[in-house]
Design a protein around this motif. Structure first.
Motif, mmCIF file in Angstrom:
data_model
loop_
_atom_site.group_PDB
_atom_site.id
_atom_site.type_symbol
_atom_site.label_atom_id
_atom_site.label_comp_id
_atom_site.label_asym_id
_atom_site.label_seq_id
_atom_site.Cartn_x
_atom_site.Cartn_y
_atom_site.Cartn_z
ATOM 1 N N SER A 1 0.839 -1.194 0.000
ATOM 2 C CA SER A 1 0.000 0.000 0.000
ATOM 3 C C SER A 1 0.878 1.249 0.000
ATOM 4 O O SER A 1 2.046 1.208 0.393
ATOM 5 C CB SER A 1 -0.915 0.008 1.230
ATOM 6 N N MET A 2 0.304 2.336 -0.426
ATOM 7 C CA MET A 2 1.036 3.601 -0.456
ATOM 8 C C MET A 2 1.427 4.014 0.960
ATOM 9 O O MET A 2 2.511 4.541 1.189
ATOM 10 C CB MET A 2 0.183 4.692 -1.115
ATOM 11 N N LEU B 1 5.267 4.762 2.022
ATOM 12 C CA LEU B 1 5.697 6.034 2.594
ATOM 13 C C LEU B 1 6.274 5.859 3.993
ATOM 14 O O LEU B 1 7.246 6.515 4.364
ATOM 15 C CB LEU B 1 4.520 7.015 2.624
ATOM 16 N N ALA B 2 5.695 4.945 4.762
ATOM 17 C CA ALA B 2 6.209 4.690 6.108
ATOM 18 C C ALA B 2 7.614 4.096 6.048
ATOM 19 O O ALA B 2 8.479 4.454 6.848
ATOM 20 C CB ALA B 2 5.266 3.756 6.857
ATOM 21 N N SER B 3 7.853 3.214 5.091
ATOM 22 C CA SER B 3 9.181 2.622 4.979
ATOM 23 C C SER B 3 10.208 3.661 4.540
ATOM 24 O O SER B 3 11.345 3.642 5.008
ATOM 25 C CB SER B 3 9.170 1.438 4.011
ATOM 26 N N CYS B 4 9.803 4.581 3.685
ATOM 27 C CA CYS B 4 10.713 5.657 3.266
ATOM 28 C C CYS B 4 11.032 6.582 4.437
ATOM 29 O O CYS B 4 12.180 6.991 4.622
ATOM 30 C CB CYS B 4 10.103 6.457 2.117
#
Length: 57
Positions: A21-22, A26-29
């Motif tokens: 999921s987006m 984004l959380a991993s980035c």
């Protein structure tokens, strides 16, 4: 090739992110940025001159 034969369509290439999921992306980035960014350097402290104390009488 005759007009009645179906033309082969190239398959779209997968980006390798199928099922992610987006929000997770984004959380991993954000986590990678937090881990790889060094902490800020401490601010230099200025020393104040010591005040002269009067001796007790």
């Amino acid at each position: 090739m005759s007009k009645t034969e179906p033309q082969a369509r190239p398959r779209p290439q997968s980006s390798g992110l199928a099922g992610v999921s987006m929000r997770d992306l984004l959380a991993s980035c954000a986590a990678a940025t937090a881990v790889s960014t060094p902490p800020p350097a401490p601010e230099p402290t200025t020393r104040r001159p010591a005040r002269e104390h009067r001796e007790a009488a």
